[in-house]
Design a protein around this motif. Sequence first.
Motif: not given
Length: 164
Positions: A52-54, A56-58, A73-75, A77-79, A81-86, A105-110, A132-136
């Motif tokens: 449902n989402w794929a 980049f966070y740069l 549309p997604a969050c 900015r992610i610091a 160490g925060r969430g799965v991406c950080g 600490g998972h950040i729920a965007c969708d 690179w982030d992919a959500d299901s």
Amino acid sequence: MFSATIDSSLSKPARYAELVEQARALLVDETDRIANAANFSALIFHSLPDLNWAGFYLFDGTELVVGPFQGKPACVRIALGRGVCGTAARTRETQVVRDVHDFPGHIACDAASQSEIVVPLIAGDGTLIGVWDADSPRVARFDDDDRAGMEALCAIFIEHGWTI
Ligand code: SME
């Protein structure tokens, strides 16, 4: 014109191997990073099932900022160490999250996202490019085959899509 022609009767590793070749062909002749990141996101989003989402966070030198993606549309900015991406960015290790509700600490965007995989993108000189982030929408969507496949795809992106 692009058409997704991955044979669904193939094993998962074989399907990823085809996708890697498609990604290489898509990126190899273009030097614009944003164009490549956008096309890479679209290729994967439309080639793999149950996403449902794929995208980049740069890394901008301070934090992660959303880049080209497919999905809602997604969050922005992610610091680190925060969430799965950080976490992926800080540890520089791929995160495979079976159920996002179990990840502290998972950040729920969708709200549809139930599982997630995040691969850190590290340039050849060790610089953090981003993740690179992919959500299901399906719990336990990503396994070790997806980890290996997504890491191989990201290696192609770094080599042919980002490094000029
Ligand atoms: N779930 C991510 C945030 C990004 S969205 O999934 C697009 C996280 O926890 O870092």
